[in-house]
Design an enzyme around this catalytic site. Structure first.
Site, mmCIF file in Angstrom:
data_model
loop_
_atom_site.group_PDB
_atom_site.id
_atom_site.type_symbol
_atom_site.label_atom_id
_atom_site.label_comp_id
_atom_site.label_asym_id
_atom_site.label_seq_id
_atom_site.Cartn_x
_atom_site.Cartn_y
_atom_site.Cartn_z
ATOM 1 N N LYS A 273 -7.814 0.893 -2.724
ATOM 2 C CA LYS A 273 -7.223 0.447 -1.452
ATOM 3 C C LYS A 273 -7.282 1.571 -0.406
ATOM 4 O O LYS A 273 -7.479 1.320 0.782
ATOM 5 C CB LYS A 273 -5.783 -0.013 -1.699
ATOM 6 C CG LYS A 273 -4.987 -0.356 -0.464
ATOM 7 C CD LYS A 273 -5.483 -1.583 0.297
ATOM 8 C CE LYS A 273 -4.571 -1.861 1.496
ATOM 9 N NZ LYS A 273 -5.091 -2.914 2.371
ATOM 10 N N LYS B 230 1.014 5.194 8.291
ATOM 11 C CA LYS B 230 1.276 5.388 6.851
ATOM 12 C C LYS B 230 -0.037 5.450 6.068
ATOM 13 O O LYS B 230 -0.242 6.361 5.256
ATOM 14 C CB LYS B 230 2.133 4.221 6.336
ATOM 15 C CG LYS B 230 2.153 4.089 4.813
ATOM 16 C CD LYS B 230 2.905 2.846 4.362
ATOM 17 C CE LYS B 230 2.261 1.515 4.669
ATOM 18 N NZ LYS B 230 1.324 0.966 3.726
ATOM 19 N N THR C 256 0.870 -1.186 0.000
ATOM 20 C CA THR C 256 0.000 0.000 0.000
ATOM 21 C C THR C 256 0.900 1.227 0.000
ATOM 22 O O THR C 256 1.550 1.527 1.007
ATOM 23 C CB THR C 256 -0.901 0.003 1.252
ATOM 24 O OG1 THR C 256 -1.610 -1.230 1.305
ATOM 25 C CG2 THR C 256 -1.896 1.169 1.199
HETATM 26 P P1 NAD Z 1 6.314 -5.664 7.217
HETATM 27 O O1 NAD Z 1 6.943 -4.441 7.779
HETATM 28 O O2 NAD Z 1 6.003 -6.817 8.103
HETATM 29 O O3 NAD Z 1 7.248 -6.236 6.022
HETATM 30 C C1 NAD Z 1 8.033 -5.437 5.164
HETATM 31 C C2 NAD Z 1 9.277 -6.218 4.782
HETATM 32 O O4 NAD Z 1 10.009 -5.487 3.789
HETATM 33 C C3 NAD Z 1 10.229 -6.449 5.965
HETATM 34 O O5 NAD Z 1 10.593 -7.811 6.039
HETATM 35 C C4 NAD Z 1 11.436 -5.553 5.627
HETATM 36 O O6 NAD Z 1 12.665 -6.064 6.128
HETATM 37 C C5 NAD Z 1 11.397 -5.567 4.114
HETATM 38 N N1 NAD Z 1 12.082 -4.431 3.472
HETATM 39 C C6 NAD Z 1 12.058 -3.121 3.834
HETATM 40 N N2 NAD Z 1 12.767 -2.383 2.959
HETATM 41 C C7 NAD Z 1 13.237 -3.243 2.022
HETATM 42 C C8 NAD Z 1 14.044 -3.082 0.848
HETATM 43 N N3 NAD Z 1 14.487 -1.867 0.444
HETATM 44 N N4 NAD Z 1 14.352 -4.180 0.127
HETATM 45 C C9 NAD Z 1 13.917 -5.403 0.519
HETATM 46 N N5 NAD Z 1 13.146 -5.621 1.609
HETATM 47 C C10 NAD Z 1 12.811 -4.546 2.354
HETATM 48 O O7 NAD Z 1 4.998 -5.185 6.443
HETATM 49 P P2 NAD Z 1 3.698 -6.079 6.102
HETATM 50 O O8 NAD Z 1 2.768 -6.096 7.259
HETATM 51 O O9 NAD Z 1 4.132 -7.360 5.463
HETATM 52 O O10 NAD Z 1 3.000 -5.145 4.993
HETATM 53 C C11 NAD Z 1 3.482 -5.089 3.657
HETATM 54 C C12 NAD Z 1 2.532 -4.204 2.855
HETATM 55 O O11 NAD Z 1 1.234 -4.798 2.823
HETATM 56 C C13 NAD Z 1 2.350 -2.798 3.439
HETATM 57 O O12 NAD Z 1 2.330 -1.829 2.417
HETATM 58 C C14 NAD Z 1 1.011 -2.890 4.159
HETATM 59 O O13 NAD Z 1 0.370 -1.630 4.228
HETATM 60 C C15 NAD Z 1 0.259 -3.889 3.309
HETATM 61 N N6 NAD Z 1 -0.761 -4.690 4.010
HETATM 62 C C16 NAD Z 1 -0.481 -5.265 5.215
HETATM 63 C C17 NAD Z 1 -1.473 -6.029 5.848
HETATM 64 C C18 NAD Z 1 -1.217 -6.709 7.184
HETATM 65 O O14 NAD Z 1 -2.200 -7.227 7.759
HETATM 66 N N7 NAD Z 1 0.002 -6.765 7.690
HETATM 67 C C19 NAD Z 1 -2.723 -6.216 5.238
HETATM 68 C C20 NAD Z 1 -2.945 -5.645 3.996
HETATM 69 C C21 NAD Z 1 -1.957 -4.888 3.388
#
Ligand code: NAD
Length: 292
Positions: free
Chosen positions: A174, A243, A98
């Protein structure tokens, strides 16, 4: 069945189970996360770890992005050792994080200069539905590019409607989804704290009201965690909603529309982050109310 070479960037709470589901569907997944332990943990699922974003992109038909923030995605694509330089002409970047429509449109313009298409498909459903390949994905992009990524959407989602022909169109919907989710979480926190303040037991109140017209997914899911006080098992970090409410309020301001409830929820999540709960589960926003 069409099998694809998939580069994957971002293996967090959502990215790890989604990559697993894609590998299980028979696609060849090469994955990079800045935290090397995250790709190492998926080796048993047949996912090949990459040492850099460009390593994940090299040879990929589709590059899937599931980092958390716009800044992380920008760095993974266009920073030092970024994926964009390694992508082949004809490949597709699938943005599932997102990040808002403006960022996707900007990246799409840069990627198209080298013959790479962009599809955005932000997700809803949380970690449980991510693990079972049962997400809702809101898809934006040109029909030919969407067709190329369809085998991956089919693996990860039970519902993946094409909501518009331009990259970024999925992000718009979204944001509507996140406006609702953010307000619903904040409302659950406010209501359960209110219950306690007037002498009721929060857990007993939750059990009752979730069965009536006040029911919602967020009251059920986050409300349970608020009542149990279990904020360390992070299904979705509070920072993610800082965010997302910032993205919602910013997009609303740019289009000249008032969002009173989204702004109230934004305020609650920002207070949670300021109090140090940013990396805790987003249900910890109830602590903001308890401490007021
Ligand atoms: P998270 O913070 O758990 O995971 C992000 C991952 O990206 C981490 O493992 C981090 O180390 C990695 N990362 C950061 N910078 C990086 C880079 N430059 N290169 C490679 N890896 C990198 O986040 P999440 O909860 O998995 O969410 C991911 C996305 O999905 C977000 O945009 C969030 O808004 C969306 N989302 C999350 C949920 C939820 O329930 N967690 C639900 C729907 C949507």
């Amino acid at each position: 069945m069409v099998t694809l070479n998939v580069g994957w960037i971002g293996l967090g709470a959502m990215g790890a189970p989604m990559a697993r589901v894609v590998a299980r569907a028979g696609h060849a997944v090469t994955a990079y996360d800045v935290d090397p332990q995250r790709s190492a943990a998926l080796a048993g699922d047949g996912i090949v770890p990459a040492m850099s974003a460009s390593g994940a992109a090299s040879g990929a038909d589709v590059l899937a992005i599931m980092v958390a923030t716009p800044a992380q995605a920008e760095s993974a694509l266009f920073g030092d050792g970024g994926a964009a330089g390694a992508l082949a002409a004809g490949s597709v970047v699938l943005v599932m994080s997102t990040v808002g429509p403006a960022a996707v449109r900007r990246w799409s313009a840069r990627l198209s200069e080298k013959g790479t298409s962009t599809v955005d498909a932000p997700v809803s459903g949380g970690v449980v539905r991510a693990a079972s390949g049962d997400l809702l994905m809101m898809v934006g992009g040109a029909p030919e590019a969407v067709e190329r990524v369809a085998p991956l959407l089919n693996a990860m989602a039970s519902t993946a409607p094409l909501v518009g022909p331009w990259p970024g169109d999925g992000q718009k919907l979204k944001l509507v989804n996140q406006l609702l989710c953010g307000v619903h979480i904040a409302a659950a926190a406010e209501a359960l704290n209110f219950a306690e303040s007037i002498g009721l037991d929060a857990g007993a109140s939750w059990e009752v009201v979730r069965q009536g017209a006040a029911a919602s997914f967020m009251l059920d899911d986050r409300g349970r965690r608020m009542v149990e006080g279990d904020f360390g098992d992070v299904k979705s970090a509070l920072d993610i909603f800082v965010k997302d409410m910032d993205l919602v309020v910013d997009a609303a301001e740019k289009s000249g529309v008032r969002t009173m409830l989204a702004q109230a929820a934004q305020h609650a999540f920002r207070m949670g982050a300021a109090a140090g709960y940013g990396r805790m589960d987003d249900s910890s926003v109830i602590l903001v109310y308890k401490e007021l």
